[in-house]
Design an enzyme around this catalytic site. Sequence first.
Site, PDB file in Angstrom:
ATOM      1  CG  ASN A   1      16.322 -14.277 -57.945  1.00  9.98           C
ATOM      2  OD1 ASN A   1      17.349 -14.436 -58.597  1.00  9.98           O
ATOM      3  ND2 ASN A   1      16.306 -13.683 -56.775  1.00  9.98           N
TER       4      ASN A   1
ATOM      5  CD1 TRP B   1      17.775 -20.196 -63.102  1.00  8.65           C
ATOM      6  CD2 TRP B   1      16.579 -20.791 -61.297  1.00  8.65           C
ATOM      7  NE1 TRP B   1      18.358 -21.317 -62.565  1.00  8.65           N
ATOM      8  CE2 TRP B   1      17.643 -21.709 -61.456  1.00  8.65           C
ATOM      9  CE3 TRP B   1      15.701 -20.960 -60.225  1.00  8.65           C
ATOM     10  CZ2 TRP B   1      17.853 -22.780 -60.589  1.00  8.65           C
ATOM     11  CZ3 TRP B   1      15.895 -22.028 -59.361  1.00  8.65           C
ATOM     12  CH2 TRP B   1      16.957 -22.924 -59.545  1.00  8.65           C
TER      13      TRP B   1
ATOM     14  NE  ARG C   1      13.325  -2.388 -65.880  1.00  8.83           N
ATOM     15  CZ  ARG C   1      12.847  -3.323 -66.694  1.00  8.83           C
ATOM     16  NH1 ARG C   1      12.916  -3.170 -68.008  1.00  8.83           N
ATOM     17  NH2 ARG C   1      12.308  -4.425 -66.215  1.00  8.83           N
TER      18      ARG C   1
ATOM     19  CG  ASP D   1      15.707  -8.638 -62.984  1.00  7.47           C
ATOM     20  OD1 ASP D   1      14.829  -9.286 -62.374  1.00  7.47           O
ATOM     21  OD2 ASP D   1      15.433  -7.767 -63.826  1.00  7.47           O
TER      22      ASP D   1
ATOM     23  CG  ASN E   1      11.620  -5.608 -55.058  1.00  2.61           C
ATOM     24  OD1 ASN E   1      12.827  -5.692 -54.880  1.00  2.61           O
ATOM     25  ND2 ASN E   1      11.092  -5.587 -56.283  1.00  2.61           N
TER      26      ASN E   1
ATOM     27  CG  HIS F   1      13.136 -14.756 -54.593  1.00  2.00           C
ATOM     28  ND1 HIS F   1      13.641 -13.886 -55.525  1.00  2.00           N
ATOM     29  CD2 HIS F   1      11.785 -14.569 -54.605  1.00  2.00           C
ATOM     30  CE1 HIS F   1      12.650 -13.194 -56.075  1.00  2.00           C
ATOM     31  NE2 HIS F   1      11.512 -13.602 -55.539  1.00  2.00           N
TER      32      HIS F   1
HETATM   33  C1  FPP Z   1      14.841 -10.072 -58.890  1.00  2.00           C
HETATM   34  O1  FPP Z   1      14.331 -11.237 -59.444  1.00  2.00           O
HETATM   35  C2  FPP Z   1      15.392 -10.290 -57.583  1.00  2.00           C
HETATM   36  C3  FPP Z   1      14.878  -9.773 -56.432  1.00  2.00           C
HETATM   37  C4  FPP Z   1      13.678  -8.933 -56.396  1.00  2.00           C
HETATM   38  C5  FPP Z   1      15.470  -9.984 -55.139  1.00  2.00           C
HETATM   39  C6  FPP Z   1      16.911 -10.364 -55.105  1.00  2.00           C
HETATM   40  C7  FPP Z   1      17.070 -11.337 -54.024  1.00  2.00           C
HETATM   41  C8  FPP Z   1      17.954 -12.353 -54.002  1.00  2.00           C
HETATM   42  C9  FPP Z   1      18.987 -12.534 -55.007  1.00  2.00           C
HETATM   43  C10 FPP Z   1      17.924 -13.377 -52.943  1.00  2.00           C
HETATM   44  C11 FPP Z   1      18.058 -12.874 -51.571  1.00  2.00           C
HETATM   45  C12 FPP Z   1      19.248 -12.016 -51.346  1.00  2.00           C
HETATM   46  C13 FPP Z   1      19.914 -11.959 -50.198  1.00  2.00           C
HETATM   47  C14 FPP Z   1      21.005 -10.982 -50.043  1.00  2.00           C
HETATM   48  C15 FPP Z   1      19.608 -12.849 -49.097  1.00  2.00           C
HETATM   49  P1  FPP Z   1      12.818 -11.217 -59.907  1.00  2.00           P
HETATM   50  O2  FPP Z   1      12.026 -11.899 -58.859  1.00  2.00           O
HETATM   51  O3  FPP Z   1      12.383  -9.832 -60.208  1.00  2.00           O
HETATM   52  O4  FPP Z   1      12.901 -12.077 -61.193  1.00  2.00           O
HETATM   53  P2  FPP Z   1      11.946 -11.954 -62.463  1.00  2.00           P
HETATM   54  O5  FPP Z   1      12.222 -10.613 -63.081  1.00  2.00           O
HETATM   55  O6  FPP Z   1      12.387 -13.085 -63.324  1.00  2.00           O
HETATM   56  O7  FPP Z   1      10.540 -12.095 -61.985  1.00  2.00           O
END
Ligand code: FPP
Length: 255
Positions: A21, A24, A193, A19, A67, A36
């Site tokens: 991305n 960040w 969570r 979580d 998602n 991502h």
């Molecule tokens: C949550 O961060 C992350 C995701 C919804 C997707 C996870 C995906 C990756 C780590 C990259 C792709 C993975 C592979 C295996 C190719 P968020 O976007 O919810 O972050 P935020 O809570 O800060 O908005």
Amino acid sequence: MIDSRSERPLPTHLGIIMDGNGRWAERRGLPRTAGHERGAEVVHAVVRACRERGIPFVTLYAFSHLNWGRPRREVEALMDLLPRFLDDSVEELHELGVRLRVAGEVDDLPPRLQGPIATACARTAGGEAMTLTLALSYGARRDVVQAMRNIAVAVRAGTLLPEQIDEELLRGELQTAGLPDLDLVIRTAGEMRLSDFLMLEAAHAELYFTDAFWPDFDDTELDRALGAYARRVRRFGGVTPMVDAAERRSRSRIG
Ligand code: FPP
């Protein structure tokens, strides 16, 4: 599992809810998709690190079924990342002895992903050092519902008696069939969570939360989480070994 280098307990099955991305990226004035992209690079590094440490099962929450509700562009960016990730990593996974599998409603993913996923799973099928499961379009409750439907069909067909339904049978119907229970779940970005991630499999898991955003998660963060895990006392409803020993001593004094 024991870490042969440090002699400390290692999780047999580690799950990670990746979580942060988006945050960040936003903190750097970048589009969320940049987070991502960086997150996918971190997946490579963390898989290698887990393999080096000898963790035999790792499951990553790469895309929740919820998602799909994100803005179309972000969903598309995530769907583009996956085949790139597979393309970049499949040979390395194969060489490392890492078997890839997926859990989730894979049929919901765009058709252009189906081929690369099937190819990567087939190419790595012989991997015996580690099983890497990507949870894609995954939701634990949905998985349980589907498992219950399968079981109900068998009962209706008369091939299964209700009394034969037990935990093992249910586990065998889940998309994670064949994987051991989770020992440790790490969640990044300060959220505390499970978000519908492997709920039954995590029934006895230790939970570890870090404020680090996933794109900042590195070997040091991983080792910190593994260190915390090694210090946890897992009781599974029993008593701690020390309490147990003390009680037995006092009982033998009484007796
Ligand atoms: C949550 O961060 C992350 C995701 C919804 C997707 C996870 C995906 C990756 C780590 C990259 C792709 C993975 C592979 C295996 C190719 P968020 O976007 O919810 O972050 P935020 O809570 O800060 O908005």
